[in-house]
Design a protein around this motif. Structure first.
Motif, PDB file in Angstrom:
ATOM      1  N   ASN A 170       0.823  -1.209   0.000  1.00 14.62           N
ATOM      2  CA  ASN A 170       0.000   0.000   0.000  1.00 14.62           C
ATOM      3  C   ASN A 170       0.857   1.259   0.000  1.00 14.62           C
ATOM      4  O   ASN A 170       0.493   2.254  -0.638  1.00 14.62           O
ATOM      5  N   GLU A 171       1.986   1.241   0.703  1.00 17.11           N
ATOM      6  CA  GLU A 171       2.911   2.375   0.654  1.00 17.11           C
ATOM      7  C   GLU A 171       3.403   2.594  -0.772  1.00 17.11           C
ATOM      8  O   GLU A 171       3.473   3.736  -1.245  1.00 17.11           O
ATOM      9  N   ASP A 230       0.565   4.042  -2.867  1.00 16.62           N
ATOM     10  CA  ASP A 230       0.350   5.448  -2.513  1.00 16.62           C
ATOM     11  C   ASP A 230       1.399   6.339  -3.166  1.00 16.62           C
ATOM     12  O   ASP A 230       1.075   7.383  -3.735  1.00 16.62           O
TER      13      ASP A 230
END
Length: 93
Positions: free
Chosen positions: A80-81, A84
């Motif tokens: 997810n990092e 993003d």
């Protein structure tokens, strides 16, 4: 994109690489994969090239893959990092 391999070596349950390095690696592997799909030229050479940029071998990558396969919540956090950051870069002027 990650494949399971042998259990990680070293400090028992410790990640084989720094989380921020793994996020950077995921980003670069995704970009290499997208470029390869666009030009129908994705092979192990693209992955090996990215790994070399990080001073890593395929075995290093497999250790990281094995660690994150055994720790899916940690993998999801790193993934997810990466997403993003890719979205920020994509939509930044």
């Amino acid at each position: 994109m990650l494949t399971a391999g042998c259990a990680p070596k070293g400090n028992g349950d410790a990640s084989p690489m720094d989380d921020s390095v793994f996020v950077d690696l995921l980003i670069d592997l995704h970009i290499a994969s997208a470029r390869g799909q666009r030009w129908n030229d994705l092979g192990t050479g693209a992955q090996d090239s990215v790994l070399r940029q990080y001073g890593m071998t395929p075995a290093d990558y497999e250790r990281a893959a094995a660690y994150y396969a055994a720790h899916p919540a940690a993998y999801l956090d790193r993934y997810n990092e990466a997403l993003d950051r890719l979205n920020v870069e994509r939509f930044s002027p």
